[in-house]
Design an enzyme around this catalytic site. Structure first.
Site, PDB file in Angstrom:
ATOM      1  N   ASP A 288      -0.048 -67.799  21.387  1.00 40.81           N
ATOM      2  CA  ASP A 288      -1.003 -68.847  21.772  1.00 40.81           C
ATOM      3  C   ASP A 288      -0.311 -70.005  22.501  1.00 40.81           C
ATOM      4  OD1 ASP A 288      -2.794 -67.150  20.633  1.00 40.81           O
ATOM      5  OD2 ASP A 288      -3.537 -68.519  19.127  1.00 40.81           O
ATOM      6  N   ASN A 289      -0.284 -71.182  21.898  1.00 40.42           N
ATOM      7  CA  ASN A 289       0.263 -72.350  22.613  1.00 40.42           C
ATOM      8  C   ASN A 289       1.776 -72.432  22.453  1.00 40.42           C
ATOM      9  OD1 ASN A 289      -2.581 -72.720  22.002  1.00 40.42           O
ATOM     10  ND2 ASN A 289      -2.348 -74.758  22.896  1.00 40.42           N
TER      11      ASN A 289
END
Lengths: 723, 723
Positions: free
Chosen positions: A315-316
């Site tokens: 994800d991030n």
């Protein structure tokens, strides 16, 4: 024997207290986590287990960002190609993009921050020749060359986090849930907010033991199309961390300014398959440094609050790559990641500079697997067997599951099976943690990314199947559970330091021109001479697919003289190819059954042997697909592809031992039946005989002296023996 | 009806007079020829037929050349790659060559005429760094870079004509027949000798009507290995015409000096698959000019003697290419060549500037076909049916056979069949010669060679099968007998003059990087814009294999926007590919039976559709293999490969009509059954319905207005009808 306990994380949900307690006991779990859609109730948090709580740093705070929309995260995008049929041309640059995800950045002057490029000549169109029509989101080009093609590289603001968007759309959340707007902690308000909010949050969540960052600042590149479907995905992409502020800070740090094209990269956006440019590598370094600095601030706050900081691998995660140079500076306690098989397990388990790692196992407790009539045990068993191979070499410290626990609970056979898996994991862990297993060979995987992408080569999106990659991913998967030490080497590193002395065999695998094969790196004489020297002096080289491919100086494979094969591109059709006879028997193919065709996956075409000195191991359809060749004191081996399978794992191991001239060691800690592997732990005085299949197996097992005995194993069984 | 006669050439041999007369009558032959191994006896020469006599210009005169060995023909060869494991290196440059064919030229100073090249850097090693050991045929290099690879480019004398060598070795002529030493008519003694000898020969051979030159001066490149087997063959190669004298004359003519590397070309020796360099094209031009001048002298001598001059298309044909600019200057009366099928027939039949052409048909009367138990009629029928398609479009003026007539005579069924063929040929010829058949489309085949290699693309050695070429050769073969006009266009020509206005469809077909696809030509913006303009304004483009392939500016296929497809090389894997659904029905695939998989031959992998606007016509194994796409007023069509077959001929024709937007014309002079073709000759008021198979066929035939009727045809039958 007392039931073992610990090293397992359970998802939970509301109104599921008693069953959570039951599964906590049966599976021996010692931690409970929430998920993106599920929150834990207070009573669950009071159970005898650590509490992991998911934490989003740079989204899920629309109240904050709505007042600072100029601090939204950004991205460079490229318009579709537009053909100029006359001298003036209007480019609808947003065509094909999803306006609920991205909007053009008119805040920063397009004339300064955008580029119009003639994709027929490769030249930038002077900004005096184009205008932006902000009303209609058009770029109007004058003085275009008729029948040249043009693109616009433009900055956008991201106004919807792509992971939340995906969940939002998939689950039909509609208007009930706001679109998470991602903000950029390089900006002043956002940077202050991230720390302030976390401090407050830590105080407000006293029962949280572990803050599970999901993740830090910038989501990997994930762009949607105008039908709200995925348009572009690059799990490794750094593009979504860009901004004018970042570009200016980069210029300050590195002494030169990046262009839009440094990000847009002809529309390829620097995917991991591209041989990275210096500018892109510099940018990765620059952002990783920044992310590590800022993430450390958050980790420090977590630690001050007496909690642990865990990072989700994905994800991030831009800038937090665990094998990068700045990761250790973040000071994380743990990393958790999703396990798709052996290679992804090793990607997590090998992460340095953390106290522990955790693998999230499959299947997720989601309705796509847990539906009436399906047996989720089958997928769980497959996932466990492939991961277990890798755990035998290097364990994660914890395992865990995700999804709706209530769903899994409805499948009693599954609940029992995970109980067994959990016990087996803890048994293995108790022996193999902190001891070095017997290793027969040291292998260096050579590509443009080197150690930064340890266990992460040939991947587009994490663990997804692509036709173009599986024939190479099989190499990693095979190695992840094999009795070999594996390191990842970049071309730059080999040029600077040579091949490390203790490496037995180099592997170069990939399609021509990619970062994994090497592309233009193979035009570097220093690289060629370093590898030739290594092999000539006794090293091994295993090439898969189009190794060392770069057409120049009369060769496509620049290491053809080592491998004994090259690929016919048409230019040497006039040269007779007499060497077409495969050898009847050979060390490398000894475990293939008579008449068995090896599985080369997508395979490779038009390969031919250079001379009669090439040992052809497989020849069909007028092509060589497997060969070996002596080179000085060393050897080269060529394989047309290696999808993962038990037979191909054996084939690769034999190829490696042969390339390393270590055939004599092949029968140490060895199983005659390729479905069974032997892992020895000399310091512990134990070895394990492991059935990697869901069927019973019989095999001859060889110990460290090559002394053999017959062994019968039940389906999936491990037998532990004393040395 | 009186038996037709003429237009047929018979081989004969000694002690076969009566049977020769018999076959002369039955087959209606009007000419008799000798062969390489057979001489005609006087009585045969007195039969009522023209006499062709084989004539060798530059070999078969060892008495002469033995006194002028410095006038032997020459060749640049490249040594194998040698790896320097230390700074000094000995290169056995003759390794792998056949010393009975070639010997090093130490007459010209190696320091001036040879090159040692570092094939790791591509740089020439200064001649001060190497020495030649003439005793041991070694080049000794000092100061080599360790683990770089080196080659020697060296001049040799050819001391054995390769065609004679092949016959000599194959037929075990042993010591009884001397090795023909080829001499170079660019040298003074040889030049004088060639004219003097021909003059004398003409006087001594009064019964010869036609001097069959086999051929002129320089044999195409054909080099043997140290086992006396073919090592390198390039039917189009000019390399075997080189000499220091030629290089100096070239310098005089063109203003610059050629290097050994201009010939050696990294070991590829400028095969027809290489995109030709300017230097190589200049050399082809230079030698063709010279050869035409010198050949004209011989033709003039023949004419002065009252005979005709015929050239065999092959063997020593360097510089005589019939579609080149100097061919007409030679003044030949005729060309004869070997017919392997329709494309090779057209290669002969379309030759301009001669009074007549002759095709030598298969099978040769050799024991490999004419043995007890075999039916040579089958091969003859296959050869005739494929050639006949092309004859219907553009006939050769004569047909002929080769080999031992006595052998054919033993097969009465074969003798009868050729009697039929000969009559059928004369019947067809009487109608189709000198009239323009109905043409539905004009097609331009685009490649780096253009018209010079009319009907000669994608060939290595004349009519030999190679795995890498048959998927493209099918295009030529299909077109050779189709109702389309075909021209061959070079990229340079398109850049200079644009696409000719009357061309309906361009075809670009070949593997990436080859002269047939185009390689670096596709980096030329003028080329790209010219073709885009052509299609945009209504033209068609059919791409086969890797058309317009040159990786730059975000595309592999530079004309991807026309074709609607590109090839995935790995760099754009991150971009989602949604367009995977083939259309259920389409004009192009209308004649494929339901569920029939088209045959793309070697096919092409990893093709994808750019957008939903691409009409996918075939999709399997995660790849597009056939597609169509609108572009402005025009269209592009993509095919992954097109081996020759009846079905593929139909597929190609439909693709061409679709690309040209002429679907409405498709049913003019058309047969519903692809095994049958219709050829109309409006000026003669006739049309032919031709069964191209050895089985009976039924079909619906459409006339020029599209009016249909049912037609039944016997095996191989032609039905002639009045318009």
């Amino acid at each position: 024997m007392a039931k073992s306990k610990g090293r397992l994380t359970l998802p939970s949900e509301r109104n599921f207290l008693a069953q959570t307690q039951e599964l906590l006991d049966r599976w021996g779990a010692d931690a409970i986590r929430d998920s993106d859609g599920t929150k834990l109730e207070e009573a669950v948090k009071d159970l005898d287990a650590s509490i992991y709580t998911t934490y989003f740093v740079a989204r899920n705070h629309n109240d904050f960002i709505k007042d600072h929309m100029e601090e939204c995260q950004q991205l460079y995008l490229m318009s579709p190609f537009h053909t100029a049929s006359q001298e003036s041309l209007a480019i609808d640059f947003m065509q094909g993009y999803y306006r609920e995800q991205v909007v053009p950045d008119y805040h920063h002057d397009p004339k300064e921050w955008w580029e119009v490029i003639n994709r027929t000549t490769g030249q930038v169109v002077p900004s005096s020749q184009w205008q932006v029509d902000q009303e209609r989101d058009l770029v109007l080009v004058e003085g275009a060359e008729p029948f040249h093609e043009y693109t616009v590289s433009f900055l956008v603001y991201k106004i919807w986090d792509p992971t939340q968007m995906y969940n939002h759309i998939t689950n039909n959340w509609g208007d009930s849930v706001a679109h998470d707007i991602p903000f950029d902690v390089r900006q002043p308000h956002s940077n202050r907010f991230m720390s302030d909010y976390l401090r407050r949050w830590c105080q407000e969540n006293p029962k949280t033991d572990v803050v599970r960052f999901t993740t830090f600042f910038y989501h990997f590149t994930l762009v949607f199309n105008d039908k709200a479907k995925e348009k572009f995905v690059d799990w490794f992409g750094y593009g979504a961390s860009v901004s004018p502020a970042a570009i200016l800070a980069f210029q300050e740090a590195k002494g030169y300014r990046l262009r839009p094209e440094d990000f847009v990269d002809q529309g390829y956006y620097n995917t991991a398959f591209r041989v990275p440019s210096k500018a892109y590598l510099d940018y990765v370094d620059f952002q990783s440094h920044f992310v590590a600095q800022e993430a450390k601030k958050l980790v420090d706050i977590v630690h001050e609050a007496g909690k642990e900081a865990m990072m989700f691998l994905g994800d991030n995660w831009i800038g937090t790559e665990p094998y990068g140079p700045y990761f250790k500076d973040i000071g994380l306690d743990a990393v958790v990641g999703s396990v798709g098989g052996g290679a992804t397990l090793r990607m997590i388990a090998d992460i340095p500079h953390v106290k522990y790692t955790e693998g999230r196992f499959l299947p997720y407790f989601f309705p796509d697997t847990f539906y009436e009539g399906n047996d989720p045990t089958i997928e769980a068993n497959e996932n466990w067997l492939t991961a277990r191979r890798a755990i035998m070499r290097k364990p994660v410290d914890r395992i865990g599951y995700g999804g709706y626990l209530s769903l899994a609970y409805k499948f009693p056979k599954f609940v029992s099976y995970i109980e067994e898996v959990a016990d087996e994991f803890r048994d293995i862990y108790a022996i193999v943690k902190d001891t070095k297993p017997y290793v027969g060979l040291k292998v260096g995987i050579l590509n443009a990314w080197g150690a930064l992408r340890t266990w992460q080569t040939h991947m587009v999106a994490h663990a997804l199947h692509y036709k173009q990659i599986y024939s190479y991913l099989g190499i990693l998967e095979a190695l992840s559970g094999a009795a070999v030490e594996v390191i990842f080497l970049s071309f730059d590193q080999v040029i600077a330091d040579g091949v490390p002395e203790d490496v037995d065999v180099l592997i170069n695998a990939g399609d021509a021109g990619t970062a994994f094969s090497g592309g233009q790196h193979w035009a570097r004489p220093e690289l060629l001479s370093a590898i030739r020297r290594f092999v000539y002096q006794g090293g091994g080289l295993v090439g898969v697919g189009e190794p060392s491919a770069y057409l120049q100086n009369g060769r496509f494979f620049q290491l053809a003289e080592i491998l004994g094969v090259d690929k016919e591109l048409g230019f040497s059709l006039s040269t007779d190819k007499y060497f077409t006879q495969a050898q009847g028997s050979h060390f490398i193919t000894a475990d293939l059954e008579a008449g068995q065709d090896p599985d080369f996956g997508e395979s490779m075409h038009n390969l031919y042997a250079l001379s009669e000195e090439t040992e052809i191991l497989e020849y069909s359809n007028g092509e060589v697909h497997m060969a070996a060749h002596d080179y000085g004191q060393g050897r080269g081996v060529y394989l047309a592809g290696l999808p993962y399978s038990i037979d191909n794992t054996r084939l690769l191991m034999r190829a490696l031992y042969y390339a390393a001239h270590k055939e004599a060691d092949f029968n140490k800690w060895h199983s005659s039946n390729p479905a069974v592997e032997v892992h020895a732990y000399p310091a512990k005085g134990k070895y394990a005989v492991v059935n990697n299949t869901a069927e019973p197996q019989v095999t001859t097992v060889y110990d460290g002296q090559g002394i053999s005995q017959e062994v019968s194993l039940a389906a999936s069984e491990i037998q532990w023996e004393e040395i």
